[in-house]
Design a protein around this motif. Structure first.
Motif, PDB file in Angstrom:
ATOM      1  N   ALA A  12       0.826  -1.211   0.000  1.00  0.00           N
ATOM      2  CA  ALA A  12       0.000   0.000   0.000  1.00  0.00           C
ATOM      3  C   ALA A  12       0.857   1.256   0.000  1.00  0.00           C
ATOM      4  CB  ALA A  12      -0.934  -0.008   1.212  1.00  0.00           C
ATOM      5  N   LEU A  13       1.979   1.226   0.700  1.00  0.00           N
ATOM      6  CA  LEU A  13       2.874   2.392   0.718  1.00  0.00           C
ATOM      7  C   LEU A  13       3.534   2.591  -0.650  1.00  0.00           C
ATOM      8  CD1 LEU A  13       4.716   2.198   4.170  1.00  0.00           C
ATOM      9  CD2 LEU A  13       2.857   3.724   3.495  1.00  0.00           C
ATOM     10  N   VAL A  14       3.982   1.480  -1.249  1.00  0.00           N
ATOM     11  CA  VAL A  14       4.631   1.576  -2.567  1.00  0.00           C
ATOM     12  C   VAL A  14       3.644   2.111  -3.602  1.00  0.00           C
ATOM     13  CG1 VAL A  14       5.742   0.267  -4.407  1.00  0.00           C
ATOM     14  CG2 VAL A  14       6.260  -0.255  -2.016  1.00  0.00           C
ATOM     15  N   THR A  15       2.410   1.622  -3.564  1.00  0.00           N
ATOM     16  CA  THR A  15       1.385   2.094  -4.489  1.00  0.00           C
ATOM     17  C   THR A  15       1.127   3.585  -4.301  1.00  0.00           C
ATOM     18  OG1 THR A  15       0.341  -0.092  -4.473  1.00  0.00           O
ATOM     19  CG2 THR A  15      -1.006   1.738  -5.250  1.00  0.00           C
ATOM     20  N   ASP A  16       1.288   4.043  -3.057  1.00  0.00           N
ATOM     21  CA  ASP A  16       1.071   5.456  -2.741  1.00  0.00           C
ATOM     22  C   ASP A  16       2.312   6.309  -2.998  1.00  0.00           C
ATOM     23  OD1 ASP A  16      -0.722   7.474  -1.778  1.00  0.00           O
ATOM     24  OD2 ASP A  16       0.386   7.509   0.103  1.00  0.00           O
ATOM     25  N   GLY A  17       3.363   5.690  -3.539  1.00  0.00           N
ATOM     26  CA  GLY A  17       4.579   6.432  -3.851  1.00  0.00           C
ATOM     27  C   GLY A  17       5.546   6.561  -2.699  1.00  0.00           C
ATOM     28  N   GLN A  18       5.444   5.656  -1.711  1.00  0.00           N
ATOM     29  CA  GLN A  18       6.327   5.696  -0.548  1.00  0.00           C
ATOM     30  C   GLN A  18       6.928   4.305  -0.328  1.00  0.00           C
ATOM     31  OE1 GLN A  18       4.437   7.749   2.925  1.00  0.00           O
ATOM     32  NE2 GLN A  18       2.616   7.805   1.621  1.00  0.00           N
ATOM     33  N   GLY A  19       7.815   4.207   0.663  1.00  0.00           N
ATOM     34  CA  GLY A  19       8.317   2.907   1.103  1.00  0.00           C
ATOM     35  C   GLY A  19       9.076   2.107   0.079  1.00  0.00           C
ATOM     36  N   TYR A  20       9.722   2.782  -0.875  1.00  0.00           N
ATOM     37  CA  TYR A  20      10.452   2.053  -1.909  1.00  0.00           C
ATOM     38  C   TYR A  20      11.652   1.289  -1.357  1.00  0.00           C
ATOM     39  CZ  TYR A  20       7.706   4.604  -5.393  1.00  0.00           C
ATOM     40  OH  TYR A  20       6.680   5.100  -6.153  1.00  0.00           O
ATOM     41  N   THR A  21      12.238   1.762  -0.274  1.00  0.00           N
ATOM     42  CA  THR A  21      13.404   1.061   0.278  1.00  0.00           C
ATOM     43  C   THR A  21      13.056  -0.355   0.714  1.00  0.00           C
ATOM     44  OG1 THR A  21      12.955   2.029   2.462  1.00  0.00           O
ATOM     45  CG2 THR A  21      14.536   3.181   1.050  1.00  0.00           C
ATOM     46  N   GLY A  22      11.809  -0.568   1.104  1.00  0.00           N
ATOM     47  CA  GLY A  22      11.388  -1.896   1.535  1.00  0.00           C
ATOM     48  C   GLY A  22      11.467  -2.938   0.441  1.00  0.00           C
ATOM     49  N   ILE A  23      11.426  -2.507  -0.814  1.00  0.00           N
ATOM     50  CA  ILE A  23      11.544  -3.459  -1.924  1.00  0.00           C
ATOM     51  C   ILE A  23      12.875  -4.193  -1.845  1.00  0.00           C
ATOM     52  CG2 ILE A  23      11.695  -3.660  -4.443  1.00  0.00           C
ATOM     53  CD1 ILE A  23       9.799  -1.286  -4.649  1.00  0.00           C
ATOM     54  N   PHE A  24      13.917  -3.486  -1.407  1.00  0.00           N
ATOM     55  CA  PHE A  24      15.243  -4.095  -1.276  1.00  0.00           C
ATOM     56  C   PHE A  24      15.465  -4.690   0.114  1.00  0.00           C
ATOM     57  CE2 PHE A  24      19.718  -3.739  -0.035  1.00  0.00           C
ATOM     58  CZ  PHE A  24      20.317  -4.545  -1.003  1.00  0.00           C
ATOM     59  N   THR A  25      15.194  -3.914   1.157  1.00  0.00           N
ATOM     60  CA  THR A  25      15.544  -4.361   2.512  1.00  0.00           C
ATOM     61  C   THR A  25      14.708  -5.541   2.982  1.00  0.00           C
ATOM     62  OG1 THR A  25      14.065  -2.659   3.424  1.00  0.00           O
ATOM     63  CG2 THR A  25      16.401  -2.096   3.215  1.00  0.00           C
ATOM     64  N   SER A  26      13.486  -5.683   2.451  1.00  0.00           N
ATOM     65  CA  SER A  26      12.612  -6.763   2.909  1.00  0.00           C
ATOM     66  C   SER A  26      13.197  -8.134   2.631  1.00  0.00           C
ATOM     67  CB  SER A  26      11.231  -6.652   2.251  1.00  0.00           C
ATOM     68  OG  SER A  26      11.332  -6.787   0.842  1.00  0.00           O
ATOM     69  N   MET A  27      14.048  -8.252   1.603  1.00  0.00           N
ATOM     70  CA  MET A  27      14.579  -9.577   1.257  1.00  0.00           C
ATOM     71  C   MET A  27      15.656 -10.058   2.226  1.00  0.00           C
ATOM     72  SD  MET A  27      17.069  -9.065  -2.099  1.00  0.00           S
ATOM     73  CE  MET A  27      16.120  -7.827  -2.954  1.00  0.00           C
ATOM     74  N   PHE A  28      16.014  -9.228   3.201  1.00  0.00           N
ATOM     75  CA  PHE A  28      16.981  -9.642   4.222  1.00  0.00           C
ATOM     76  C   PHE A  28      16.337  -9.737   5.607  1.00  0.00           C
ATOM     77  CE2 PHE A  28      19.433  -7.587   0.843  1.00  0.00           C
ATOM     78  CZ  PHE A  28      20.340  -8.591   0.546  1.00  0.00           C
ATOM     79  N   LEU A  29      15.006  -9.656   5.667  1.00  0.00           N
ATOM     80  CA  LEU A  29      14.279  -9.752   6.933  1.00  0.00           C
ATOM     81  C   LEU A  29      13.490 -11.052   6.970  1.00  0.00           C
ATOM     82  CD1 LEU A  29      12.795  -6.127   7.080  1.00  0.00           C
ATOM     83  CD2 LEU A  29      14.997  -6.911   7.973  1.00  0.00           C
ATOM     84  N   HIS A  30      13.239 -11.544   8.179  1.00  0.00           N
ATOM     85  CA  HIS A  30      12.443 -12.760   8.344  1.00  0.00           C
ATOM     86  C   HIS A  30      11.537 -12.629   9.563  1.00  0.00           C
ATOM     87  CE1 HIS A  30      15.561 -14.229   5.608  1.00  0.00           C
ATOM     88  NE2 HIS A  30      14.668 -15.113   5.230  1.00  0.00           N
ATOM     89  N   GLY A  31      10.430 -13.371   9.503  1.00  0.00           N
ATOM     90  CA  GLY A  31       9.425 -13.251  10.541  1.00  0.00           C
ATOM     91  C   GLY A  31       9.592 -14.180  11.717  1.00  0.00           C
ATOM     92  N   GLY A  32      10.602 -15.022  11.719  1.00  0.00           N
ATOM     93  CA  GLY A  32      10.811 -15.944  12.828  1.00  0.00           C
ATOM     94  C   GLY A  32      11.922 -16.930  12.517  1.00  0.00           C
ATOM     95  N   TRP A  33      12.253 -17.743  13.526  1.00  0.00           N
ATOM     96  CA  TRP A  33      13.354 -18.694  13.367  1.00  0.00           C
ATOM     97  C   TRP A  33      13.080 -19.717  12.267  1.00  0.00           C
ATOM     98  CZ3 TRP A  33      17.972 -17.857  15.268  1.00  0.00           C
ATOM     99  CH2 TRP A  33      18.117 -17.073  16.426  1.00  0.00           C
ATOM    100  N   MET A  34      11.861 -20.263  12.207  1.00  0.00           N
ATOM    101  CA  MET A  34      11.554 -21.281  11.201  1.00  0.00           C
ATOM    102  C   MET A  34      11.534 -20.683   9.799  1.00  0.00           C
ATOM    103  SD  MET A  34      11.497 -24.067  12.745  1.00  0.00           S
ATOM    104  CE  MET A  34      10.920 -25.082  11.394  1.00  0.00           C
ATOM    105  N   HIS A  35      11.048 -19.456   9.691  1.00  0.00           N
ATOM    106  CA  HIS A  35      11.068 -18.755   8.408  1.00  0.00           C
ATOM    107  C   HIS A  35      12.508 -18.611   7.918  1.00  0.00           C
ATOM    108  CE1 HIS A  35       9.828 -14.889   6.012  1.00  0.00           C
ATOM    109  NE2 HIS A  35       9.911 -15.952   5.227  1.00  0.00           N
TER     110      HIS A  35
END
Length: 247
Positions: free
Chosen positions: A53-76
């Motif tokens: 929703a942020l990207v569609t609104d023209g914001q939060g573009y950094t998350g496109i890159f940084t999100s691929m190095f984050l995880h939601g838990g140990w099993m993930h």
């Protein structure tokens, strides 16, 4: 059912694969302490995860890159690193260290784009290296469709490791993404199925030039879909549990 190893040894040390694993683990360890604080972890993911929703609104573009190095838990984290460890070394072996790194990042970025396209107004943060790793799996399917992959089957109290061709395991995995994606509600959260499917097809497409350079269909004819080197041989380990014969 999940893979535990392949029979496709790489010809060089996969430094980039190891580096990517180390970065993912280090980043996760840097914020895992926030997991018990809902407000803190939500604020962290708002800043660094991918929120369509942020990207569609023209914001939060950094998350496109940084999100691929984050995880939601140990099993993930563990699941993603296992898949990267199994399939990443061979793609790095064929593409070279720099080429593989560019390929991996491109798969991650474009899979994030697929997720935004599939759920442009979703407020749910997306995290994980799955899209990039799905691209690696797509490239693996194109280059080594008949490489043997050992999978562990768990059914209640039944445990069995069996080798199957890579194309069967990867086709089943891809099919599960489509099945899950059709019934998923992007506004609720869960697995980013379309990011996985998008990353897979992006990786397959980006590997086509390499496949053609190796000979295309002639490469398959020459290798019969197997790795162009002898398979790794894993000796069978006998169980130490004694067998009790019926009288």
């Amino acid at each position: 059912m999940f893979p535990i190893r392949d029979h496709n040894p790489s010809g060089r040390t996969p430094y980039v694969t190891y580096l990517l694993m180390a970065v993912n683990i280090a980043v996760f360890l840097s914020y895992v302490g926030m997991m018990g604080n809902e407000r803190a972890i939500n604020s962290f993911f708002f800043d660094w995860a991918l929120i369509p929703a942020l990207v569609t609104d023209g914001q939060g573009y950094t998350g496109i890159f940084t999100s691929m190095f984050l995880h939601g838990g140990w099993m993930h984290l563990a699941g993603n690193m296992l898949f990267l460890y199994i399939f990443g070394d061979n793609i790095e072996d064929e593409m070279g260290h720099v080429g593989y790194l560019v390929f991996y990042l491109a798969c991650g970025l474009l899979s994030a784009g697929a997720h935004v396209f599939s759920a442009p107004y979703s407020p749910v943060p997306m995290v994980g290296a799955s899209g990039a790793i799905a691209g690696v799996m797509g490239g693996y399917l194109l280059l080594y469709p008949k490489a043997k992959v050992d999978i562990l089957i768990i059914f209640i109290f039944f445990f069995k490791i069996i080798p199957i061709p890579a194309w069967i395991m990867l086709a089943l995995w891809l099919g599960m993404q489509f099945i899950g994606g059709v019934g998923a509600d992007p506004d609720v959260g869960g697995v980013a199925y379309w990011a996985h499917a998008g990353g897979f097809f992006v990786g397959l497409a980006l590997t086509v030039p390499l496949w053609l350079r190796l000979g295309g269909p002639r490469f398959w004819s020459r290798t019969e879909g197997h790795p162009p080197h002898p398979d790794a041989d894993y000796p069978m380990v006998r169980s130490r549990i004694p067998k009790v014969r019926r009288k």
